[in-house]
Write a protein that holds these residues in place. Structure first.
Motif, PDB file in Angstrom:
ATOM      1  N   GLY A  51       0.817  -1.207   0.000  1.00 15.92           N
ATOM      2  CA  GLY A  51       0.000   0.000   0.000  1.00 15.92           C
ATOM      3  C   GLY A  51       0.843   1.246   0.000  1.00 15.92           C
ATOM      4  O   GLY A  51       1.855   1.358  -0.712  1.00 15.92           O
ATOM      5  N   ALA A  52       0.451   2.215   0.833  1.00 18.25           N
ATOM      6  CA  ALA A  52       1.161   3.490   0.907  1.00 18.25           C
ATOM      7  C   ALA A  52       2.259   3.488   1.961  1.00 18.25           C
ATOM      8  O   ALA A  52       2.851   4.537   2.248  1.00 18.25           O
ATOM      9  CB  ALA A  52       0.160   4.616   1.203  1.00 18.25           C
ATOM     10  N   ALA A  53       2.563   2.336   2.538  1.00 16.69           N
ATOM     11  CA  ALA A  53       3.598   2.263   3.570  1.00 16.69           C
ATOM     12  C   ALA A  53       4.965   2.544   2.971  1.00 16.69           C
ATOM     13  O   ALA A  53       5.268   2.140   1.846  1.00 16.69           O
ATOM     14  CB  ALA A  53       3.591   0.888   4.234  1.00 16.69           C
ATOM     15  N   ALA A  54       5.802   3.253   3.739  1.00 10.42           N
ATOM     16  CA  ALA A  54       7.166   3.551   3.298  1.00 10.42           C
ATOM     17  C   ALA A  54       8.188   3.129   4.354  1.00 10.42           C
ATOM     18  O   ALA A  54       9.103   2.352   4.076  1.00 10.42           O
ATOM     19  CB  ALA A  54       7.302   5.041   2.975  1.00 10.42           C
ATOM     20  N   ALA A  55       8.042   3.644   5.577  1.00  9.02           N
ATOM     21  CA  ALA A  55       8.950   3.295   6.668  1.00  9.02           C
ATOM     22  C   ALA A  55       8.288   2.259   7.566  1.00  9.02           C
ATOM     23  O   ALA A  55       7.105   2.365   7.903  1.00  9.02           O
ATOM     24  CB  ALA A  55       9.317   4.538   7.472  1.00  9.02           C
ATOM     25  N   VAL A  56       9.059   1.250   7.954  1.00  5.49           N
ATOM     26  CA  VAL A  56       8.541   0.161   8.796  1.00  5.49           C
ATOM     27  C   VAL A  56       9.458   0.013  10.011  1.00  5.49           C
ATOM     28  O   VAL A  56      10.696  -0.020   9.873  1.00  5.49           O
ATOM     29  CB  VAL A  56       8.480  -1.171   8.012  1.00  5.49           C
ATOM     30  N   LEU A  87       5.989 -13.885   2.698  1.00  2.00           N
ATOM     31  CA  LEU A  87       6.777 -14.574   3.715  1.00  2.00           C
ATOM     32  C   LEU A  87       7.350 -13.535   4.684  1.00  2.00           C
ATOM     33  O   LEU A  87       8.102 -12.634   4.267  1.00  2.00           O
ATOM     34  CB  LEU A  87       7.890 -15.382   3.066  1.00  2.00           C
ATOM     35  N   VAL A  88       7.002 -13.666   5.950  1.00  2.00           N
ATOM     36  CA  VAL A  88       7.379 -12.682   6.976  1.00  2.00           C
ATOM     37  C   VAL A  88       8.441 -13.294   7.883  1.00  2.00           C
ATOM     38  O   VAL A  88       8.193 -14.307   8.546  1.00  2.00           O
ATOM     39  CB  VAL A  88       6.155 -12.243   7.798  1.00  2.00           C
ATOM     40  N   ALA A  89       9.628 -12.688   7.914  1.00  2.00           N
ATOM     41  CA  ALA A  89      10.707 -13.184   8.770  1.00  2.00           C
ATOM     42  C   ALA A  89      10.593 -12.654  10.193  1.00  2.00           C
ATOM     43  O   ALA A  89      10.977 -13.326  11.148  1.00  2.00           O
ATOM     44  CB  ALA A  89      12.064 -12.807   8.180  1.00  2.00           C
ATOM     45  N   ASP A  90      10.067 -11.444  10.338  1.00  2.00           N
ATOM     46  CA  ASP A  90       9.911 -10.812  11.649  1.00  2.00           C
ATOM     47  C   ASP A  90       8.504 -10.241  11.732  1.00  2.00           C
ATOM     48  O   ASP A  90       8.211  -9.190  11.148  1.00  2.00           O
ATOM     49  CB  ASP A  90      10.958  -9.700  11.817  1.00  2.00           C
ATOM     50  N   PRO A  91       7.586 -10.925  12.480  1.00  2.00           N
ATOM     51  CA  PRO A  91       6.187 -10.448  12.537  1.00  2.00           C
ATOM     52  C   PRO A  91       5.981  -9.234  13.423  1.00  2.00           C
ATOM     53  O   PRO A  91       4.854  -8.747  13.536  1.00  2.00           O
ATOM     54  CB  PRO A  91       5.434 -11.661  13.114  1.00  2.00           C
ATOM     55  N   SER A  92       7.026  -8.720  14.074  1.00  2.00           N
ATOM     56  CA  SER A  92       6.853  -7.638  15.048  1.00  2.00           C
ATOM     57  C   SER A  92       6.158  -6.398  14.476  1.00  2.00           C
ATOM     58  O   SER A  92       5.392  -5.748  15.206  1.00  2.00           O
ATOM     59  CB  SER A  92       8.207  -7.261  15.651  1.00  2.00           C
ATOM     60  N   PRO A  93       6.353  -5.996  13.186  1.00  2.00           N
ATOM     61  CA  PRO A  93       5.610  -4.827  12.697  1.00  2.00           C
ATOM     62  C   PRO A  93       4.099  -5.019  12.691  1.00  2.00           C
ATOM     63  O   PRO A  93       3.347  -4.031  12.716  1.00  2.00           O
ATOM     64  CB  PRO A  93       6.146  -4.650  11.266  1.00  2.00           C
ATOM     65  N   LEU A  94       3.647  -6.271  12.678  1.00  2.00           N
ATOM     66  CA  LEU A  94       2.215  -6.570  12.654  1.00  2.00           C
ATOM     67  C   LEU A  94       1.664  -6.874  14.043  1.00  2.00           C
ATOM     68  O   LEU A  94       0.451  -7.072  14.189  1.00  2.00           O
ATOM     69  CB  LEU A  94       1.948  -7.761  11.729  1.00  2.00           C
ATOM     70  N   GLN A  95       2.540  -6.906  15.031  1.00  2.00           N
ATOM     71  CA  GLN A  95       2.121  -7.269  16.385  1.00  2.00           C
ATOM     72  C   GLN A  95       1.680  -6.041  17.173  1.00  2.00           C
ATOM     73  O   GLN A  95       1.932  -4.898  16.792  1.00  2.00           O
ATOM     74  CB  GLN A  95       3.265  -7.993  17.102  1.00  2.00           C
ATOM     75  N   ASN A  96       1.026  -6.311  18.300  1.00  2.00           N
ATOM     76  CA  ASN A  96       0.448  -5.235  19.110  1.00  2.00           C
ATOM     77  C   ASN A  96       1.485  -4.212  19.556  1.00  2.00           C
ATOM     78  O   ASN A  96       1.194  -3.018  19.641  1.00  2.00           O
ATOM     79  CB  ASN A  96      -0.233  -5.829  20.352  1.00  2.00           C
ATOM     80  N   ARG A  97       2.691  -4.655  19.837  1.00  2.00           N
ATOM     81  CA  ARG A  97       3.704  -3.784  20.417  1.00  2.00           C
ATOM     82  C   ARG A  97       4.190  -2.702  19.446  1.00  2.00           C
ATOM     83  O   ARG A  97       4.634  -1.637  19.872  1.00  2.00           O
ATOM     84  CB  ARG A  97       4.895  -4.615  20.895  1.00  2.00           C
ATOM     85  N   LEU A  98       4.147  -2.966  18.139  1.00  2.00           N
ATOM     86  CA  LEU A  98       4.703  -2.020  17.172  1.00  2.00           C
ATOM     87  C   LEU A  98       3.721  -1.610  16.086  1.00  2.00           C
ATOM     88  O   LEU A  98       4.108  -0.899  15.154  1.00  2.00           O
ATOM     89  CB  LEU A  98       5.959  -2.619  16.509  1.00  2.00           C
ATOM     90  N   LEU A  99       2.468  -2.021  16.174  1.00  2.00           N
ATOM     91  CA  LEU A  99       1.517  -1.734  15.102  1.00  2.00           C
ATOM     92  C   LEU A  99       1.307  -0.236  14.920  1.00  2.00           C
ATOM     93  O   LEU A  99       1.013   0.228  13.809  1.00  2.00           O
ATOM     94  CB  LEU A  99       0.183  -2.433  15.384  1.00  2.00           C
ATOM     95  N   ASP A 100       1.462   0.540  15.990  1.00  2.48           N
ATOM     96  CA  ASP A 100       1.244   1.987  15.893  1.00  2.48           C
ATOM     97  C   ASP A 100       2.518   2.758  15.579  1.00  2.48           C
ATOM     98  O   ASP A 100       2.525   3.991  15.628  1.00  2.48           O
ATOM     99  CB  ASP A 100       0.628   2.507  17.194  1.00  2.48           C
ATOM    100  N   GLN A 101       3.608   2.056  15.248  1.00  3.93           N
ATOM    101  CA  GLN A 101       4.870   2.718  14.950  1.00  3.93           C
ATOM    102  C   GLN A 101       5.036   2.887  13.436  1.00  3.93           C
ATOM    103  O   GLN A 101       4.607   2.029  12.658  1.00  3.93           O
ATOM    104  CB  GLN A 101       6.049   1.893  15.501  1.00  3.93           C
ATOM    105  N   ALA A 102       5.665   3.977  13.035  1.00  6.21           N
ATOM    106  CA  ALA A 102       5.976   4.252  11.624  1.00  6.21           C
ATOM    107  C   ALA A 102       4.740   4.008  10.752  1.00  6.21           C
ATOM    108  O   ALA A 102       3.642   4.460  11.078  1.00  6.21           O
ATOM    109  CB  ALA A 102       7.167   3.407  11.185  1.00  6.21           C
ATOM    110  N   ASP A 103       4.933   3.261   9.626  1.00  2.35           N
ATOM    111  CA  ASP A 103       3.816   2.948   8.726  1.00  2.35           C
ATOM    112  C   ASP A 103       3.364   1.490   8.889  1.00  2.35           C
ATOM    113  O   ASP A 103       2.815   0.892   7.954  1.00  2.35           O
ATOM    114  CB  ASP A 103       4.244   3.178   7.266  1.00  2.35           C
ATOM    115  N   ASN A 104       3.552   0.940  10.085  1.00  4.47           N
ATOM    116  CA  ASN A 104       3.228  -0.478  10.298  1.00  4.47           C
ATOM    117  C   ASN A 104       1.741  -0.757  10.120  1.00  4.47           C
ATOM    118  O   ASN A 104       1.346  -1.773   9.541  1.00  4.47           O
ATOM    119  CB  ASN A 104       3.669  -0.913  11.694  1.00  4.47           C
ATOM    120  N   ALA A 105       0.870   0.124  10.618  1.00  2.00           N
ATOM    121  CA  ALA A 105      -0.576  -0.090  10.481  1.00  2.00           C
ATOM    122  C   ALA A 105      -0.995  -0.049   9.014  1.00  2.00           C
ATOM    123  O   ALA A 105      -1.844  -0.840   8.576  1.00  2.00           O
ATOM    124  CB  ALA A 105      -1.338   0.964  11.284  1.00  2.00           C
TER     125      ALA A 105
END
Length: 365
Positions: free
Chosen positions: A149-154, A192-210
């Protein structure tokens, strides 16, 4: 209620301890039900812990997506005909089950799969990239697509990365390697996701993760596979939450303790604290029967008179040679009637009852 409690103090103490434990656990269950604490397995859509993805599911639901949960084993029949299927960090998943996800993607669906240190099940999705531990916390979208989508920074936790792509297109990458790879299969695709942390509760509101999470959700129904996280189809007691199972176990334990406390002990019954004297009436009846068999009342009456005179003499400090007036005065001072006083001095058959009353009065005092 008191009849249900054991009589022994030690047993009541044990029952009280068990009751306190059960009560505290019931209070904890009630508090947890009213104010639930974060819990759940990693990368589960039911998990509200920092490493869960319940926030992603709620975000997609509020964004208008049809969010579903798959409890049974993934198969051609249980998976939808279109949409996106998510499986991250499964605890128990096989290569055969992964083949069903691959067939779903070949029919035009999207599969989001992976996790930390993925097992052999990942090979069921096709060529398996090499996973590496660690990674950069600052990643970026290197190839914009519908999946980003429009995500740039993760923002990531730096928990893992892909070392090799093996015919996969890197979508999100950091300085150490790719975080998300995209592979085309049939009419669909596999992310294929190597690190699910951008999609997890702890980081979903960081950068363009949402934004990345909503783009990966796609347009069709979003299905989270929860059977491998321990949320498979269950019936009966297995369907109860763990906290209710613990409560039932504690209640059963308290019932066993109560039964054990009430169970009859082996051996003879415990004697009373103090041995009781035999009833006085039984003693008097036995003595009367003995005297009746002797046919000698005078000896029994003389014994009663002597015992009464001896008690009166000790009480009034009378000498043995005291005269009749002195004995009578002492008897009256002791509360005896004239008849009882005469019976102690010169007893006859008719004075036997009076002498007995006098002895009884002097014995009580």
């Amino acid at each position: 209620m008191s009849k249900l409690l054991p009589k022994r103090t030690e047993a009541r103490f044990v029952v009280a301890i068990v009751a306190v434990i059960v009560g505290l656990n019931m209070i904890a269950i009630g508090v947890d039900a009213l104010v639930p604490s974060p819990e759940g397995p990693r990368s589960s859509s039911f998990a509200t812990s920092p490493e869960g993805i319940a926030a992603w599911a709620e975000l997609a639901r509020r964004g208008g997506h049809d969010v579903r949960v798959l409890h049974e084993r993934p198969s051609d029949a249980s998976l939808p005909s279109e949409g996106t299927v998510v499986l991250l960090d499964p605890d128990d998943f096989t290569r055969g089950q992964a083949l069903a996800l691959r067939r779903f993607a070949e029919r035009g669906g999207r599969v989001v799969a992976g996790g930390l240190q993925p097992g052999l099940w990942l090979s069921g999705l096709g060529a398996t990239p090499a996973w590496g531990e660690g990674g950069s916390e600052d990643a970026r979208v290197v190839v914009p697509s519908r999946a980003t989508g429009a995500a740039a920074a993760v923002r990531t936790a730096g928990d893992g990365h892909w070392k090799t792509g093996r015919e996969a297109l890197p979508l999100v990458a950091g300085s150490d390697g790719a975080v998300v790879l995209l592979r085309r299969v049939g009419s669909g695709e596999i992310a294929l996701v190597a690190d699910p942390s951008p999609l997890q509760n702890r980081l979903l509101d960081q950068a363009d993760n949402a934004t990345l999470a909503l783009a990966l959700a796609g347009d069709g129904p979003l299905v989270f596979v929860e059977g491998p996280h321990g949320y498979g189809t269950a019936t009966g007691l297995a369907a109860l939450p763990a906290r209710f199972k613990w409560a039932l176990a504690l209640l059963a334990l308290s019932a066993l303790v109560l039964i054990a406390a009430r169970w009859p002990r082996l051996g003879p019954p415990a004697p009373p604290d103090e041995p009781l004297f035999p009833p006085r009436r039984a003693y008097v009846d036995a003595l009367a029967a003995t005297l009746a068999r002797t046919h000698d009342r005078s000896a029994a009456l003389e014994a009663v008179r002597s015992a009464g005179r001896e008690r009166l003499a000790r009480r009034a400090a009378l000498p043995r040679d005291a005269n009749a007036e002195t004995w009578t005065a002492a008897a009256r001072a002791a509360g005896l009637s004239d008849e009882e006083a005469r019976a102690l001095q010169d007893i006859t058959d008719d004075d036997g009852i009076a002498a007995g009353r006098a002895l009884a009065r002097l014995s009580r005092r």
